[in-house]
Design a protein around this motif. Structure first.
Motif, short mmCIF file in Angstrom:
data_model
loop_
_atom_site.label_atom_id
_atom_site.label_comp_id
_atom_site.label_asym_id
_atom_site.label_seq_id
_atom_site.Cartn_x
_atom_site.Cartn_y
_atom_site.Cartn_z
N ALA A 123 0.85 -1.20 0.00
CA ALA A 123 0.00 0.00 0.00
C ALA A 123 0.88 1.24 0.00
O ALA A 123 1.90 1.28 0.71
CB ALA A 123 -0.93 0.02 1.22
N ASP A 124 0.51 2.22 -0.82
CA ASP A 124 1.18 3.53 -0.84
C ASP A 124 2.68 3.42 -1.06
O ASP A 124 3.48 4.12 -0.41
CB ASP A 124 0.91 4.29 0.47
N GLY A 125 3.10 2.51 -1.94
CA GLY A 125 4.52 2.41 -2.29
C GLY A 125 5.38 1.70 -1.27
O GLY A 125 6.61 1.75 -1.36
N SER A 126 4.74 1.06 -0.29
CA SER A 126 5.50 0.34 0.72
C SER A 126 4.96 -1.08 0.89
O SER A 126 3.78 -1.34 0.62
CB SER A 126 5.45 1.06 2.07
N MET A 127 5.81 -1.96 1.37
CA MET A 127 5.41 -3.32 1.73
C MET A 127 5.59 -3.46 3.24
O MET A 127 6.64 -3.11 3.78
CB MET A 127 6.27 -4.35 0.99
N THR A 128 4.57 -3.97 3.88
CA THR A 128 4.62 -4.08 5.33
C THR A 128 4.21 -5.46 5.80
O THR A 128 3.45 -6.16 5.13
CB THR A 128 3.69 -3.05 5.99
N GLY A 129 4.74 -5.85 6.94
CA GLY A 129 4.38 -7.08 7.61
C GLY A 129 4.76 -6.94 9.05
O GLY A 129 5.28 -5.89 9.48
N GLU A 130 4.54 -7.97 9.84
CA GLU A 130 4.85 -7.89 11.26
C GLU A 130 6.35 -7.71 11.46
O GLU A 130 7.15 -8.58 11.12
CB GLU A 130 4.37 -9.16 11.98
N GLY A 131 6.75 -6.55 11.96
CA GLY A 131 8.14 -6.27 12.26
C GLY A 131 8.93 -5.62 11.15
O GLY A 131 10.13 -5.38 11.31
N PHE A 132 8.32 -5.32 10.01
CA PHE A 132 9.11 -4.71 8.94
C PHE A 132 8.28 -3.79 8.04
O PHE A 132 7.07 -3.93 7.90
CB PHE A 132 9.77 -5.78 8.07
N THR A 133 8.99 -2.84 7.44
CA THR A 133 8.46 -1.97 6.38
C THR A 133 9.54 -1.87 5.31
O THR A 133 10.70 -1.59 5.62
CB THR A 133 8.14 -0.57 6.91
N LEU A 134 9.17 -2.11 4.06
CA LEU A 134 10.10 -2.05 2.94
C LEU A 134 9.54 -1.10 1.90
O LEU A 134 8.39 -1.22 1.49
CB LEU A 134 10.31 -3.43 2.33
N THR A 135 10.36 -0.14 1.47
CA THR A 135 9.93 0.86 0.51
C THR A 135 10.25 0.40 -0.91
O THR A 135 11.35 -0.08 -1.19
CB THR A 135 10.63 2.20 0.78
N LEU A 136 9.29 0.56 -1.81
CA LEU A 136 9.47 0.19 -3.21
C LEU A 136 10.00 1.37 -4.01
O LEU A 136 9.54 2.51 -3.84
CB LEU A 136 8.13 -0.25 -3.81
N ASP A 137 10.97 1.10 -4.89
CA ASP A 137 11.38 2.14 -5.83
C ASP A 137 10.50 2.05 -7.08
O ASP A 137 9.59 1.21 -7.16
CB ASP A 137 12.87 2.04 -6.16
N ALA A 138 10.76 2.90 -8.06
CA ALA A 138 9.88 2.98 -9.24
C ALA A 138 9.82 1.66 -9.99
O ALA A 138 8.74 1.21 -10.41
CB ALA A 138 10.37 4.10 -10.17
N ALA A 139 10.98 0.99 -10.18
CA ALA A 139 11.01 -0.26 -10.94
C ALA A 139 10.21 -1.34 -10.23
O ALA A 139 9.48 -2.11 -10.85
CB ALA A 139 12.45 -0.72 -11.15
N HIS A 140 10.32 -1.40 -8.90
CA HIS A 140 9.60 -2.42 -8.14
C HIS A 140 8.11 -2.11 -8.08
O HIS A 140 7.28 -3.03 -8.06
CB HIS A 140 10.20 -2.53 -6.74
N LYS A 141 7.75 -0.83 -8.06
CA LYS A 141 6.33 -0.46 -8.11
C LYS A 141 5.71 -0.93 -9.43
O LYS A 141 4.60 -1.47 -9.46
CB LYS A 141 6.16 1.05 -7.97
N ASP A 142 6.45 -0.73 -10.53
CA ASP A 142 5.95 -1.17 -11.84
C ASP A 142 5.79 -2.69 -11.86
O ASP A 142 4.80 -3.21 -12.39
CB ASP A 142 6.91 -0.73 -12.94
N ALA A 143 6.76 -3.41 -11.28
CA ALA A 143 6.69 -4.87 -11.27
C ALA A 143 5.54 -5.37 -10.41
O ALA A 143 4.87 -6.35 -10.75
CB ALA A 143 8.01 -5.45 -10.77
N ALA A 144 5.28 -4.67 -9.31
CA ALA A 144 4.21 -5.09 -8.41
C ALA A 144 2.83 -4.87 -9.01
O ALA A 144 1.89 -5.63 -8.73
CB ALA A 144 4.32 -4.33 -7.08
N GLY A 145 2.71 -3.86 -9.86
CA GLY A 145 1.42 -3.58 -10.50
C GLY A 145 0.36 -3.25 -9.46
O GLY A 145 0.60 -2.52 -8.49
N ALA A 146 -0.82 -3.82 -9.65
CA ALA A 146 -1.95 -3.52 -8.76
C ALA A 146 -2.07 -4.52 -7.61
O ALA A 146 -3.06 -4.50 -6.88
CB ALA A 146 -3.25 -3.51 -9.57
#
Length: 377
Positions: A249-272
């Motif tokens: 959500a909102d350009g980030s990946m989250t789970g219990e104990g972590f937050t990972l920020t996506l760059d532009a290339a990874h956002k494109d790969a993740a899609g919707a």
């Protein structure tokens, strides 16, 4: 030397519901070193035995040097096999062990003598020719087993976990010896192992197998940088890749104990997608300054947890950190002082994240390895 081609090869044992090997396709280069790797029961040894003719393939065709070898007896396939057990005749000398197959084929004595001496010189075992196997070390016996294959001057070498009976140091030495031997002889070679370190250090291309199915065939570098799926990513690499399930959500990946920020290339790969599977290599995780909100180069990515294991390895230290329900392995510098029970924060650059589809487990994006190796056939 010869090109070996698998065309939709499958193997089903009588009474079995599923195939032991499914739709195997591969064409070697002439003189290429191919490694078949995977966990126990994945079908790699069955594949090797089908090349040798010790197992009959039930689907597809296998060609050696352009000849379909379906129905051809093992002795007529012009291959030589090195087994996990050295299979040396204990009552024969090294010389006689190496010469035995040539004597059966009624080669001239002078030719046999020359071939044995040439192979012994290549392998550095000339002083051992008159000894019996019981007087040899494990490494020397392995060289004799290799010599027995070399004297036949086959089109194809088959090696089925030939180093598994050796101690760790000798395995490293023999890996180098076999690699140098292949470079000198230039014979097409298939090498079976469950040890992915052997696969990565020896193979020009590696076929990664699971449950009888080839997951990916590629160069060692491409397998490491661009794994085709979660299994390959987790299997290739020591220590193994860390695998995490994340909400997006909102350009980030989250789970219990972590937050990972996506760059532009990874956002494109993740899609919707609103869920992703994330892979992180241990060497791409670093200890963070816990008082800093954003550390340069990490773009805000954070994994927080308790240190459960510390493994000092001299030039580096491996730590295992419990991040939520997941155990994460990280590689840190040896001067960084961390103890079991400490709570630490790890960071990772956004460009070092592997993304996988959570349903298919196929790779969405890997790491840009720069100049690509030769692609898979």
């Amino acid at each position: 030397m010869a090109i070996v081609a698998f065309n939709n090869v499958g193997k089903q044992y009588p009474g079995a519901e599923s195939l032991a090997v499914t739709d195997f396709n591969l064409t070697t280069e002439d003189g290429e070193f191919i490694v078949l790797v995977g966990p126990s029961g994945c079908g790699k040894t069955t594949t090797m035995r089908m090349i040798a003719g010790l197992e009959e393939h039930t689907q597809g065709t296998i060609e050696i040097g352009g000849r379909d070898v379906t129905g051809v007896a093992p002795k007529d396939r012009d291959i030589a096999m090195v087994f996990q057990s050295y299979a040396l005749y204990p009552h024969m000398s090294v010389r006689d062990n190496m010469a035995f197959s040539l004597k059966l084929k009624k080669y001239a004595k002078a030719d046999i003598k020359q071939r044995v001496e040439d192979a012994a010189e290549v392998l550095g075992i000339t002083p051992l020719l008159d000894r019996k196997p019981r007087a040899l070390s494990g490494g020397q016996r392995q060289r004799v087993a290799l010599g027995r294959a070399i004297v036949r001057q086959p089109q194809v070498f088959l090696m089925d976990e030939p180093l598994s009976n050796l101690d760790a140091k000798l395995r490293v030495d023999m890996r180098a010896e076999i690699t140098k031997l292949h470079r000198k002889l230039g014979v097409t070679t298939f090498y079976v192992t469950h040890d992915q370190t052997e696969a990565m250090t020896m193979g020009q291309r590696i076929a990664v197998m699971k449950d009888g199915i080839v997951q990916q065939i590629d160069t060692p570098n491409n397998l490491y940088q661009q794994p085709a799926n979660v299994f390959v990513g987790g299997f290739i690499g020591t220590p193994a890749m860390n695998i995490l399930a994340a909400d997006v959500a909102d350009g980030s990946m989250t789970g219990e104990g972590f937050t990972l920020t996506l760059d532009a290339a990874h956002k494109d790969a993740a899609g919707a997608r609103d869920r992703l599977t994330v892979g992180i290599r241990p060497e791409h995780l670093h200890l963070a300054d816990e008082n800093a909100d954003v550390e340069a180069g990490t773009k805000g990515s954070r994994l927080r947890g308790e240190v459960e294991v510390v493994e000092p390895l001299g030039s580096l230290t491996m730590i295992q950190v419990r991040v939520g329900p997941t155990k994460v392995t990280a590689q840190i510098e040896p001067h960084q002082q961390v103890a079991m029970g400490d709570f630490v924060t790890l960071t990772c650059g956004a460009d070092k994240l592997y993304l996988f589809d959570p349903q298919t487990e196929q790779t969405l994006i890997g790491i840009d390895a720069g100049v690509a190796d030769k692609p898979a056939a």
